[in-house]
Design an enzyme around this catalytic site. Structure first.
Site, PDB file in Angstrom:
ATOM      1  N   TYR A   1     -10.537 -47.260 -35.821  1.00 18.08           N
ATOM      2  CA  TYR A   1      -9.549 -47.387 -34.513  1.00 18.08           C
ATOM      3  C   TYR A   1      -8.832 -45.925 -34.383  1.00 18.08           C
ATOM      4  O   TYR A   1      -8.948 -45.426 -33.321  1.00 18.08           O
ATOM      5  CB  TYR A   1      -8.427 -48.210 -34.935  1.00 18.08           C
ATOM      6  CG  TYR A   1      -7.080 -47.930 -33.987  1.00 18.08           C
ATOM      7  CD1 TYR A   1      -7.302 -48.225 -32.619  1.00 18.08           C
ATOM      8  CD2 TYR A   1      -5.986 -47.596 -34.421  1.00 18.08           C
ATOM      9  CE1 TYR A   1      -6.186 -47.900 -31.682  1.00 18.08           C
ATOM     10  CE2 TYR A   1      -4.883 -47.394 -33.467  1.00 18.08           C
ATOM     11  CZ  TYR A   1      -5.031 -47.354 -31.929  1.00 18.08           C
ATOM     12  OH  TYR A   1      -4.095 -47.152 -31.219  1.00 18.08           O
TER      13      TYR A   1
ATOM     14  N   THR B   1      -2.370 -42.213 -29.746  1.00 13.41           N
ATOM     15  CA  THR B   1      -1.506 -42.863 -30.891  1.00 13.41           C
ATOM     16  C   THR B   1      -1.200 -41.625 -32.087  1.00 13.41           C
ATOM     17  O   THR B   1      -1.844 -40.773 -32.203  1.00 13.41           O
ATOM     18  CB  THR B   1      -2.191 -43.769 -31.574  1.00 13.41           C
ATOM     19  OG1 THR B   1      -1.611 -44.221 -32.618  1.00 13.41           O
ATOM     20  CG2 THR B   1      -3.504 -43.590 -31.756  1.00 13.41           C
ATOM     21  N   ASP B   2      -0.217 -42.086 -32.694  1.00 12.52           N
ATOM     22  CA  ASP B   2       0.219 -40.891 -33.884  1.00 12.52           C
ATOM     23  C   ASP B   2      -0.873 -41.113 -35.025  1.00 12.52           C
ATOM     24  O   ASP B   2      -1.121 -40.176 -35.856  1.00 12.52           O
ATOM     25  CB  ASP B   2       1.710 -41.227 -34.392  1.00 12.52           C
ATOM     26  CG  ASP B   2       1.788 -42.563 -34.903  1.00 12.52           C
ATOM     27  OD1 ASP B   2       0.927 -43.351 -35.076  1.00 12.52           O
ATOM     28  OD2 ASP B   2       2.737 -42.799 -35.511  1.00 12.52           O
ATOM     29  N   GLU B   3      -1.433 -42.335 -34.952  1.00 11.73           N
ATOM     30  CA  GLU B   3      -2.653 -42.375 -35.842  1.00 11.73           C
ATOM     31  C   GLU B   3      -3.885 -41.198 -36.133  1.00 11.73           C
ATOM     32  O   GLU B   3      -4.556 -41.235 -37.125  1.00 11.73           O
ATOM     33  CB  GLU B   3      -3.216 -43.901 -35.808  1.00 11.73           C
ATOM     34  CG  GLU B   3      -2.237 -44.861 -36.043  1.00 11.73           C
ATOM     35  CD  GLU B   3      -2.605 -46.225 -36.637  1.00 11.73           C
ATOM     36  OE1 GLU B   3      -3.718 -46.332 -37.163  1.00 11.73           O
ATOM     37  OE2 GLU B   3      -1.951 -47.243 -36.122  1.00 11.73           O
TER      38      GLU B   3
ATOM     39  N   LYS C   1      -9.931 -43.311 -31.177  1.00 12.12           N
ATOM     40  CA  LYS C   1      -8.661 -42.722 -30.348  1.00 12.12           C
ATOM     41  C   LYS C   1      -8.743 -41.224 -30.329  1.00 12.12           C
ATOM     42  O   LYS C   1      -8.408 -40.538 -29.284  1.00 12.12           O
ATOM     43  CB  LYS C   1      -7.399 -43.280 -30.673  1.00 12.12           C
ATOM     44  CG  LYS C   1      -7.063 -44.730 -30.557  1.00 12.12           C
ATOM     45  CD  LYS C   1      -7.055 -45.100 -29.269  1.00 12.12           C
ATOM     46  CE  LYS C   1      -5.964 -44.703 -28.250  1.00 12.12           C
ATOM     47  NZ  LYS C   1      -5.916 -45.250 -26.935  1.00 12.12           N
TER      48      LYS C   1
HETATM   49  P1  NAD Z   1      -2.940 -54.395 -26.518  1.00  9.84           P
HETATM   50  O1  NAD Z   1      -4.275 -54.326 -27.496  1.00  9.84           O
HETATM   51  O2  NAD Z   1      -1.959 -55.032 -26.398  1.00  9.84           O
HETATM   52  O3  NAD Z   1      -3.683 -54.187 -25.044  1.00  9.84           O
HETATM   53  C1  NAD Z   1      -4.919 -53.407 -24.670  1.00  9.84           C
HETATM   54  C2  NAD Z   1      -5.253 -54.119 -23.172  1.00  9.84           C
HETATM   55  O4  NAD Z   1      -6.729 -53.545 -22.906  1.00  9.84           O
HETATM   56  C3  NAD Z   1      -5.566 -55.629 -23.347  1.00  9.84           C
HETATM   57  O5  NAD Z   1      -5.095 -56.128 -22.058  1.00  9.84           O
HETATM   58  C4  NAD Z   1      -7.003 -55.671 -23.014  1.00  9.84           C
HETATM   59  O6  NAD Z   1      -7.641 -56.743 -22.144  1.00  9.84           O
HETATM   60  C5  NAD Z   1      -7.553 -54.429 -22.344  1.00  9.84           C
HETATM   61  N1  NAD Z   1      -8.952 -53.988 -22.810  1.00  9.84           N
HETATM   62  C6  NAD Z   1      -9.777 -53.966 -23.917  1.00  9.84           C
HETATM   63  N2  NAD Z   1     -10.679 -53.463 -23.860  1.00  9.84           N
HETATM   64  C7  NAD Z   1     -10.948 -53.239 -22.465  1.00  9.84           C
HETATM   65  C8  NAD Z   1     -12.050 -52.760 -21.921  1.00  9.84           C
HETATM   66  N3  NAD Z   1     -13.546 -52.469 -22.181  1.00  9.84           N
HETATM   67  N4  NAD Z   1     -11.723 -52.777 -20.336  1.00  9.84           N
HETATM   68  C9  NAD Z   1     -10.643 -52.902 -19.768  1.00  9.84           C
HETATM   69  N5  NAD Z   1      -9.629 -53.507 -20.566  1.00  9.84           N
HETATM   70  C10 NAD Z   1      -9.791 -53.726 -21.888  1.00  9.84           C
HETATM   71  O7  NAD Z   1      -2.740 -52.739 -26.876  1.00  9.84           O
HETATM   72  P2  NAD Z   1      -1.334 -51.905 -26.747  1.00  9.84           P
HETATM   73  O8  NAD Z   1      -0.394 -52.248 -27.949  1.00  9.84           O
HETATM   74  O9  NAD Z   1      -0.809 -52.573 -25.263  1.00  9.84           O
HETATM   75  O10 NAD Z   1      -1.880 -50.256 -26.665  1.00  9.84           O
HETATM   76  C11 NAD Z   1      -1.985 -49.849 -25.577  1.00  9.84           C
HETATM   77  C12 NAD Z   1      -2.273 -48.277 -25.872  1.00  9.84           C
HETATM   78  O11 NAD Z   1      -1.400 -47.670 -26.632  1.00  9.84           O
HETATM   79  C13 NAD Z   1      -3.713 -48.425 -26.516  1.00  9.84           C
HETATM   80  O12 NAD Z   1      -4.329 -47.169 -25.989  1.00  9.84           O
HETATM   81  C14 NAD Z   1      -3.141 -47.854 -27.977  1.00  9.84           C
HETATM   82  O13 NAD Z   1      -4.360 -47.287 -28.661  1.00  9.84           O
HETATM   83  C15 NAD Z   1      -1.968 -47.185 -27.690  1.00  9.84           C
HETATM   84  N6  NAD Z   1      -0.986 -47.225 -28.709  1.00  9.84           N
HETATM   85  C16 NAD Z   1      -0.371 -48.483 -29.339  1.00  9.84           C
HETATM   86  C17 NAD Z   1       0.583 -48.616 -30.299  1.00  9.84           C
HETATM   87  C18 NAD Z   1       1.295 -49.750 -30.459  1.00  9.84           C
HETATM   88  O14 NAD Z   1       2.023 -49.818 -31.411  1.00  9.84           O
HETATM   89  N7  NAD Z   1       0.854 -50.909 -30.176  1.00  9.84           N
HETATM   90  C19 NAD Z   1       0.626 -47.382 -30.699  1.00  9.84           C
HETATM   91  C20 NAD Z   1       0.206 -46.231 -30.447  1.00  9.84           C
HETATM   92  C21 NAD Z   1      -0.789 -46.117 -29.501  1.00  9.84           C
END
Ligand code: NAD
Length: 325
Positions: free
Chosen positions: A151, A127-129, A155
């Site tokens: 968080y 993530t950009d965070e 990451k």
């Molecule tokens: P999300 O919360 O929608 O989905 C996360 C998924 O991971 C869920 O299906 C959950 O059940 C699963 N999960 C959680 N803990 C787990 C574990 N211990 N074992 C197996 N599965 C597990 O998240 P997202 O928004 O789809 O984000 C996906 C990735 O992208 C993450 O790594 C997040 O840090 C990164 N990200 C997201 C955003 C955003 O805007 N949503 C931005 C930057 C980075």
């Protein structure tokens, strides 16, 4: 080349969009996708309904921290695309324990299994965070990591653990750092769906502090394309920023959504700011553009309108989740 790909967090918002794309008409021919997802509160199998029954899909409910499961599942995989994470900043401020466990230990567990089982490529979704607040300009991949929230810190730690696995053992690890995603099937705890759900249920938009925190907005389809470019053409040990190209303050975002929903512009309530809230995120994505030809092409206004429409027509999916937020 046909690939066997393990997608962690494939029942989450972005991971499921990636799985739908891999198994869709434009996906790599013959891809065999195994999804490993714990199905936490954030996971939803409904997101995989469009590809349910696809012969290339195997779903396994399990924890990325469970070394035995991870070892078993990574055997025979060519590649891993690792989305699984605890992803909501506000929850990490309440208690960061699960964030450190899943995001750091889970990543280490997957990396160890990947190495042991001869997995060819490991794409780590970050993530950009991790860059922390960027007062001006845009963060580049080599910039120092200054995460603010538990968080973001988890990451950043996971990024370093992943890159160390490349430097120490030569595992082909590639890291992506994207900005704020939006699109269908996003959990209504996150800004865009939370605002839309609030407006569709007659509420007033909760804006943190003065609402002048700036974020870059990236449609999930652009993000998915970027991840696929990195999986297929990225270089081992490299990090790639992925931006969406639309920079807005939270107040501006709220204003756009109020207009999209035809709501009174006064339906905003300023609430106590998030602790340690970063003022501005911005990523320079010129590296992935120059190396892999990535350009955001979703178009912000059009895809924001489509996202609002999606929430209008999928109330039965988000209403129970929103009620629990
Ligand atoms: P999300 O919360 O929608 O989905 C996360 C998924 O991971 C869920 O299906 C959950 O059940 C699963 N999960 C959680 N803990 C787990 C574990 N211990 N074992 C197996 N599965 C597990 O998240 P997202 O928004 O789809 O984000 C996906 C990735 O992208 C993450 O790594 C997040 O840090 C990164 N990200 C997201 C955003 C955003 O805007 N949503 C931005 C930057 C980075």
């Amino acid at each position: 080349m046909t690939s066997r790909i393990l997608v962690t967090g494939g029942a989450g918002f972005i991971g499921s969009a990636y799985v739908r794309a891999l198994l869709g008409p434009s996906g790599p021919p013959g891809a065999a996708v195994t999804v490993l997802d714990k199905l936490t509160y954030a996971g939803s199998l409904a997101r995989l309904a469009p590809v349910r029954g696809h012969p290339g899909l195997t779903f396994v409910q399990g924890d990325v921290c469970d070394a035995a499961t991870v070892r078993r599942l990574t055997a025979g995989q060519d590649e891993i695309v690792h989305f699984a994470a605890e992803s909501h900043v506000d929850r990490s401020i309440e208690d960061g324990t699960d964030f450190t466990r899943t995001n750091v230990l889970g990543t280490q567990t997957l990396l160890d299994a990947a190495l042991r089982n001869g997995v060819r490529t490991f794409v780590h979704i970050s993530t950009d965070e991790v860059y922390g607040s960027v007062p001006e300009g845009a963060a580049r991949e080599e910039d120092q990591l200054r995460p603010s929230s538990p968080y973001a810190a988890s990451k950043a730690a996971a990024d370093l653990v992943a890159l160390a696995q490349h430097r120490t053992y030569g595992l082909d690890v590639r890291v992506t750092r994207c900005s704020n995603n939006f699109g269908p099937y996003q959990h209504p705890e996150k800004a865009v769906p939370r605002f839309v759900a609030t407006l569709l249920t007659g509420g007033s938009l909760p804006v943190y502090g003065d609402g002048r925190q700036v974020r870059d907005w990236l449609h999930v389809d652009d993000h998915v394309r970027a991840v696929e470019l990195v999986r297929t053409g990225g270089r081992p040990g490299e990090t790639y920023n992925v931006g969406g190209g639309t920079s807005l303050s939270n107040l501006e975002l709220a204003g756009r959504l109020l207009r999209q929903c035809g709501a009174d512009p006064g339906r905003i309530t300023h609430v106590t700011d998030r602790k340690g809230h970063d003022r501005r995120y911005a990523v320079d994505h010129s590296k992935i553009t120059a190396e892999l030809g990535y350009r955001p092409r979703a178009g912000f206004e059009r895809t924001l309108a489509a996202t609002v429409d999606w929430y209008r027509t999928h109330r039965s999916w988000w209403e129970p989740l929103f009620a629990a937020v």
